[in-house]
Design a protein around this motif. Structure first.
Motif, mmCIF file in Angstrom:
data_model
loop_
_atom_site.group_PDB
_atom_site.id
_atom_site.type_symbol
_atom_site.label_atom_id
_atom_site.label_comp_id
_atom_site.label_asym_id
_atom_site.label_seq_id
_atom_site.Cartn_x
_atom_site.Cartn_y
_atom_site.Cartn_z
ATOM 1 N N ALA A 1 0.827 -1.215 0.000
ATOM 2 C CA ALA A 1 0.000 0.000 0.000
ATOM 3 C C ALA A 1 0.858 1.260 0.000
ATOM 4 N N THR B 1 -3.487 10.781 -8.604
ATOM 5 C CA THR B 1 -4.549 9.823 -8.319
ATOM 6 C C THR B 1 -4.128 8.994 -7.111
ATOM 7 N N ASP B 2 -5.106 8.588 -6.295
ATOM 8 C CA ASP B 2 -4.781 7.764 -5.127
ATOM 9 C C ASP B 2 -4.184 6.431 -5.558
ATOM 10 N N GLY B 3 -4.804 5.781 -6.536
ATOM 11 C CA GLY B 3 -4.398 4.414 -6.905
ATOM 12 C C GLY B 3 -3.418 4.386 -8.060
ATOM 13 N N PHE C 1 -2.883 6.501 1.551
ATOM 14 C CA PHE C 1 -2.299 5.750 2.671
ATOM 15 C C PHE C 1 -0.882 6.232 2.941
ATOM 16 N N ALA D 1 -8.958 4.213 -9.643
ATOM 17 C CA ALA D 1 -7.693 4.764 -9.127
ATOM 18 C C ALA D 1 -7.774 6.273 -8.956
ATOM 19 N N GLU E 1 -10.291 9.128 -5.787
ATOM 20 C CA GLU E 1 -9.740 9.987 -4.742
ATOM 21 C C GLU E 1 -8.454 10.592 -5.272
ATOM 22 N N ARG F 1 -6.263 15.480 0.857
ATOM 23 C CA ARG F 1 -6.954 14.401 0.124
ATOM 24 C C ARG F 1 -8.363 14.865 -0.252
ATOM 25 N N SER G 1 -1.471 3.017 -2.666
ATOM 26 C CA SER G 1 -2.394 4.090 -2.277
ATOM 27 C C SER G 1 -1.602 5.309 -1.816
ATOM 28 N N LYS G 2 -1.665 6.380 -2.637
ATOM 29 C CA LYS G 2 -0.948 7.614 -2.269
ATOM 30 C C LYS G 2 -1.559 8.186 -0.991
ATOM 31 N N THR H 1 -12.219 13.672 -2.251
ATOM 32 C CA THR H 1 -13.108 12.771 -2.985
ATOM 33 C C THR H 1 -14.190 13.587 -3.707
#
Ligand code: AMP
Ligand code: GLY
Length: 423
Positions: free
Chosen positions: A98, A144-146, A105, A178, A181, A122, A102-103, A124
């Motif tokens: 992770a 992007t988070d993912g 995380f 991805a 968030e 962060r 996940s950026k 959403t």
């Protein structure tokens, strides 16, 4: 031992090249591999997204140790799946991966453990993200988070550019889940350095630093790529910088991940910006860099296999690695059009002539064989590497290798290593 390397890039060719040279290696497979890898390993076709198929293949071939190259199977949990099947593997568990997967995380983790990185927020909700960008101004960075195959980061020079990136990800769905968030962060200024640390969940062995060249064009112009060339060691990262990064970033990360019940095993790729205020973390990756891996493997004097095994077995305490003192440099040859659209299947000649040159090894990043011909099979296609007494000699030798290759549909940057040459 019977080993399997998972992946198909220049990184995996370099890993296979180093593993094949180990006296511990009795049989070497690579899934899916490429035409260059086929010269040192038995290639087995597989879809990298099909974890069941990879595990089945490892079981069927009685593999003792799997080395996972790319991030996607690590983030999807391949190492956990192999462990459940009783097969040892090099690389982090899904929970530990992770840090790259996940950026959000990763940024929250850095905040919890006071690890120096760019200030961030962060989002959403697209309107909240737009308002944040308007309030902060540019330059600003939208991520992007993912995982987004290396395309999820926009370094925006203007507020409009940042808002376009927000809209593409959150409204247009350009990156699917991805990009639902986003992390929006402070722009960091300085030289980028890739530092590597081999970890076993608790213990850490520094694994060298390299400088990559992300933009596609000479003089660092044009869009960002996966990396157009690299060299190691780099004058941008001296022993004092390494001590500081180990103390301020790597040790707190490994201790923090263990304390949070996600012990990190494998290679931690610490993407750094060397700012006026000291080294700051840009990103973590949970795998070797590409093309950084190619230059690190050229410099590694020690046997790679015991080092990777010690990481998986948790016995890195006191492990010593030896390196050649010379400079290694890699020039990536890519298909014309990359990082945009490009054709596949274009013929490449002159590979033997290049390999015959002094200290030159050509790693394949995306090739396939068609009878006697080698054809391109992706964007970044070859990594032409060389060793030299200094960066200038390594650079001259690598470009001699490039010039021996006859590939009308390919191109490369002509200035890899420019910061280190002539110092
Ligand atoms: P990442 O995937 O997070 O490493 O981002 C890809 C590239 O974008 C990095 O290698 C940097 O060149 C650039 N980048 C990412 N974050 C920042 C930042 N906060 N400031 C400046 N450049 C950045
Ligand atoms: N060369 C940068 C990376 O592997 O992500």
């Amino acid at each position: 031992m019977r080993l399997l390397v998972v992946g198909s890039g220049g990184r995996e060719h370099a890993l296979c090249w180093a593993i094949a040279a180990s006296p511990l290696c009795e049989a070497l497979y690579c899934a899916p591999g490429n035409a260059g890898i086929a010269e040192v390993a038995t290639c087995l076709p597989v879809d990298l997204e099909d974890l069941d198929a990879i595990v089945a293949l490892a079981v069927a071939r009685h593999i003792d140790f799997v080395v996972v190259g790319p991030e996607a199977p690590l983030v999807a949990g391949l190492v956990d799946r192999l462990a459940a099947a009783g097969i040892k593997a090099f690389g982090p568990s899904k929970a530990a991966a992770a840090l790259e997967g996940s950026k959000a995380f990763m940024k929250d983790f850095c905040a919890r453990h006071a690890i120096p990185t760019a200030a961030y927020a962060r989002f959403t909700d697209p309107e909240a993200a737009r308002a944040h960008v308007r309030a902060k101004g540019a330059p600003i960075v939208v991520k992007t988070d993912g995982l987004a195959a290396g395309k999820g980061v926009t370094v925006a020079a203007t507020v409009e550019e940042a808002i376009a990136a927000i809209d593409a990800a959150m409204v247009g769905g350009a990156f699917g889940d991805a990009g639902r968030e986003l992390v929006i962060e402070e722009f960091l200024e300085g030289q980028e350095v890739s530092f590597f640390a081999l970890c076993d969940g608790r213990n850490i062995v520094p694994f060298g630093a390299a400088q990559d060249h992300k933009p596609v064009g000479d003089g660092d112009t044009g869009p960002n790529t996966g990396g157009m060339g690299a060299y190691s060691p780099t004058p941008a990262f001296d022993a004092a910088a390494e001590r500081r990064v180990m103390d301020e970033i790597v040790r707190p990360t490994i201790a923090g991940m263990a304390a949070e019940g996600r012990p990190f095993k494998g290679i931690l790729f610490v993407g750094l910006m060397m700012t006026a205020g000291g080294p700051k973390l840009v990103e973590f990756n949970v795998r070797f860099g590409d093309p950084e891996c190619e230059v690190l493997m050229r410099r590694l004097m020690s046997d790679l296999v015991p080092a990777l095994l010690a990481s998986a077995d948790g016995v890195l305490d006191g492990f010593d690695l030896r390196w050649y003192p010379e400079t290694a440099l890699a020039v990536v040859m890519a298909t014309r059009g990359y990082p945009g659209r490009y054709p596949k299947g274009t013929p490449i000649a002159g590979l033997e002539a290049a390999a015959a040159l002094d200290e030159v090894i050509v790693f394949h990043a995306a090739t396939r064989r068609d009878g006697d011909r080698i054809l391109s099979d992706g964007g970044r296609v070859l990594a032409v590497t060389a060793i030299g007494a200094d960066a200038a000699e390594a650079q001259a030798r690598a470009y001699a290798g490039v010039d021996a290759i006859d590939w009308p549909d390919g191109f490369c940057r002509r200035d890899i290593g420019w910061r280190a040459v002539g110092r």
